[in-house]
Motif scaffolding. Structure first.
Motif, PDB file in Angstrom:
ATOM      1  N   MET A 187      34.558 -30.645 128.754  1.00 31.21           N
ATOM      2  CA  MET A 187      35.699 -31.535 128.584  1.00 31.21           C
ATOM      3  C   MET A 187      36.797 -31.237 129.599  1.00 31.21           C
ATOM      4  O   MET A 187      37.949 -31.572 129.404  1.00 31.21           O
ATOM      5  CB  MET A 187      36.260 -31.409 127.171  1.00 31.21           C
ATOM      6  CG  MET A 187      35.266 -31.769 126.081  1.00 31.21           C
ATOM      7  SD  MET A 187      34.805 -33.501 126.117  1.00 31.21           S
ATOM      8  CE  MET A 187      36.297 -34.241 125.472  1.00 31.21           C
ATOM      9  N   SER A 188      36.445 -30.551 130.682  1.00 31.45           N
ATOM     10  CA  SER A 188      37.456 -30.173 131.659  1.00 31.45           C
ATOM     11  C   SER A 188      38.093 -31.393 132.294  1.00 31.45           C
ATOM     12  O   SER A 188      37.423 -32.384 132.591  1.00 31.45           O
ATOM     13  CB  SER A 188      36.829 -29.312 132.758  1.00 31.45           C
ATOM     14  OG  SER A 188      37.737 -29.099 133.823  1.00 31.45           O
ATOM     15  N   ALA A 189      39.418 -31.306 132.497  1.00 30.02           N
ATOM     16  CA  ALA A 189      40.147 -32.400 133.136  1.00 30.02           C
ATOM     17  C   ALA A 189      40.376 -32.117 134.607  1.00 30.02           C
ATOM     18  O   ALA A 189      41.363 -32.533 135.187  1.00 30.02           O
ATOM     19  CB  ALA A 189      41.479 -32.631 132.422  1.00 30.02           C
ATOM     20  N   ASN A 190      39.456 -31.394 135.220  1.00 27.94           N
ATOM     21  CA  ASN A 190      39.575 -31.069 136.634  1.00 27.94           C
ATOM     22  C   ASN A 190      39.652 -32.348 137.474  1.00 27.94           C
ATOM     23  O   ASN A 190      38.892 -33.294 137.252  1.00 27.94           O
ATOM     24  CB  ASN A 190      38.372 -30.225 137.064  1.00 27.94           C
ATOM     25  CG  ASN A 190      38.490 -29.758 138.500  1.00 27.94           C
ATOM     26  OD1 ASN A 190      38.266 -30.538 139.420  1.00 27.94           O
ATOM     27  ND2 ASN A 190      38.834 -28.502 138.686  1.00 27.94           N
ATOM     28  N   HIS A 191      40.564 -32.359 138.425  1.00 29.44           N
ATOM     29  CA  HIS A 191      40.775 -33.556 139.247  1.00 29.44           C
ATOM     30  C   HIS A 191      40.486 -33.307 140.722  1.00 29.44           C
ATOM     31  O   HIS A 191      40.946 -34.074 141.574  1.00 29.44           O
ATOM     32  CB  HIS A 191      42.218 -34.054 139.082  1.00 29.44           C
ATOM     33  CG  HIS A 191      42.437 -34.843 137.835  1.00 29.44           C
ATOM     34  ND1 HIS A 191      42.373 -36.215 137.788  1.00 29.44           N
ATOM     35  CD2 HIS A 191      42.697 -34.450 136.571  1.00 29.44           C
ATOM     36  CE1 HIS A 191      42.604 -36.638 136.556  1.00 29.44           C
ATOM     37  NE2 HIS A 191      42.809 -35.588 135.798  1.00 29.44           N
ATOM     38  N   ASP A 192      39.732 -32.275 141.043  1.00 25.91           N
ATOM     39  CA  ASP A 192      39.404 -32.005 142.441  1.00 25.91           C
ATOM     40  C   ASP A 192      38.776 -33.248 143.065  1.00 25.91           C
ATOM     41  O   ASP A 192      37.814 -33.817 142.529  1.00 25.91           O
ATOM     42  CB  ASP A 192      38.433 -30.830 142.549  1.00 25.91           C
ATOM     43  CG  ASP A 192      39.102 -29.492 142.268  1.00 25.91           C
ATOM     44  OD1 ASP A 192      40.346 -29.451 142.217  1.00 25.91           O
ATOM     45  OD2 ASP A 192      38.372 -28.493 142.089  1.00 25.91           O
ATOM     46  N   GLY A 193      39.343 -33.685 144.190  1.00 25.19           N
ATOM     47  CA  GLY A 193      38.830 -34.842 144.909  1.00 25.19           C
ATOM     48  C   GLY A 193      39.358 -36.169 144.418  1.00 25.19           C
ATOM     49  O   GLY A 193      39.132 -37.194 145.070  1.00 25.19           O
ATOM     50  N   ARG A 194      40.055 -36.197 143.291  1.00 24.08           N
ATOM     51  CA  ARG A 194      40.566 -37.453 142.758  1.00 24.08           C
ATOM     52  C   ARG A 194      41.974 -37.729 143.284  1.00 24.08           C
ATOM     53  O   ARG A 194      42.740 -36.807 143.588  1.00 24.08           O
ATOM     54  CB  ARG A 194      40.567 -37.442 141.230  1.00 24.08           C
ATOM     55  CG  ARG A 194      39.159 -37.492 140.650  1.00 24.08           C
ATOM     56  CD  ARG A 194      39.144 -37.431 139.137  1.00 24.08           C
ATOM     57  NE  ARG A 194      39.703 -38.613 138.492  1.00 24.08           N
ATOM     58  CZ  ARG A 194      39.028 -39.735 138.255  1.00 24.08           C
ATOM     59  NH1 ARG A 194      37.763 -39.857 138.641  1.00 24.08           N
ATOM     60  NH2 ARG A 194      39.600 -40.757 137.621  1.00 24.08           N
TER      61      ARG A 194
END
Length: 306
Positions: free
Chosen positions: A1-8
């Motif tokens: 459920m990670s909200a990682n935004h790398d590249g976004r």
């Protein structure tokens, strides 16, 4: 459920202060490249003394090692909204998440509320949500039709005033209620293009609410400012991420450490006579149905509000 935004790439409107600033910083902390929009107006929408709040937030993000660019256009105009989306595409080559947050207040009781104050508040909140949404959605539709279906997210900002009403805020309440309707329609229309659309109704201390929400600590031992805008941002960051897959057309309240799924209009008690009612019959039926229904929540600021 990670909200990682790398590249976004994330666009946040009204991000120079308050909730928008908190959202922009939180997205950047998760690896997003952020377009920070703010027109730099005062609390009532008049020109402010700080002409570049967006630039200040960009500096904060860059000083923390993140990537961000400022946009100072008026998102309640076609030109401003189009240039906002263009800024993301021209700077970073993509757009993944739009957070609509821009707004200001002109509070008046209804009998004192002028047409200009009505129009200004509805314009910044409701039109200022619609136009960025429209231009972002057009981009994502084109991407989907070209075989590049995005994992796109829109997070709109409503309010408890839009869900229950708020005395002295007829213009604001109407606009925030309209944002909920816009969210529901956009979620239904844009799903085919890979776009999810949700709304949050936050309660936090900002320029618009600082007289209502002073610095308030949560329960003893929790050790955080219950009304800090940063408390709302984690939910917004998650909704704006790929991790929220399958969540669309929903409204959440967020305040302090509490998140609530709001359940909107749905059929309650019903009576069907099978023929036309007389006024007297309709009144009797209405009273009987009301006796079996759940009472509405109290309007904020009403005399019977706790």
């Amino acid at each position: 459920m990670s909200a990682n935004h790398d590249g976004r790439v994330v666009v946040v409107t009204g991000a120079g202060r308050g909730l928008g600033r908190a959202h922009a910083l939180a997205f950047a902390a998760e690896g997003a490249r952020v377009v920070v929009n703010d027109l730099g107006v005062g609390l009532d929408g008049t020109p402010g003394s700080d002409g570049s709040p967006a630039a200040h937030v960009v500096d904060e993000i860059r000083e923390a090692g993140g990537e961000a660019v400022a946009h100072a256009g008026d998102v309640a105009t076609t030109e401003g909204a189009a240039s906002l989306v263009a800024r993301a595409l021209e700077t970073y080559g993509r757009l993944d998440t739009l957070v609509n947050n821009a707004g200001f207040l002109r509070d008046r009781m209804l009998v004192n509320l002028g047409e200009d104050d009505w129009d200004a508040v509805v314009r910044v909140h409701l039109t200022g949500h619609f136009l960025p949404l429209r231009h972002a959605a057009a981009h994502w539709r084109a991407e989907a039709r070209a075989g590049r279906t995005p994992v796109a997210r829109i997070v709109n900002t409503s309010s408890g005033a839009g869900l229950l009403g708020s005395v002295g805020q007829g213009n604001y309440s109407a606009a925030k209620a309209g944002i909920v309707g816009l969210t529901l329609v956009a979620a239904a229309e844009l799903a085919r293009y890979g776009v999810q659309v949700n709304a949050v109704a936050p309660a936090a201390r900002t320029r618009m609410t600082e007289r209502t929400f002073a610095a308030t600590m949560a329960a003893p031992g929790q050790g955080f400012d219950a009304m800090a805008p940063e408390n709302v941002s984690p939910l917004v960051v998650w909704l704006g991420s790929a991790a929220s897959e399958g969540v669309t057309g929903r409204v959440f309240e967020a305040e302090a450490g509490r998140i609530t799924v709001m359940e909107g209009w749905r059929p309650g008690p019903t009576a069907d006579r099978g023929a036309r009612w007389t006024p007297a019959q309709a009144g009797e039926a209405a009273l009987e149905l009301l006796a079996r229904s759940e009472p509405p929540g109290a309007v904020y600021g009403a005399a019977d509000t706790p």
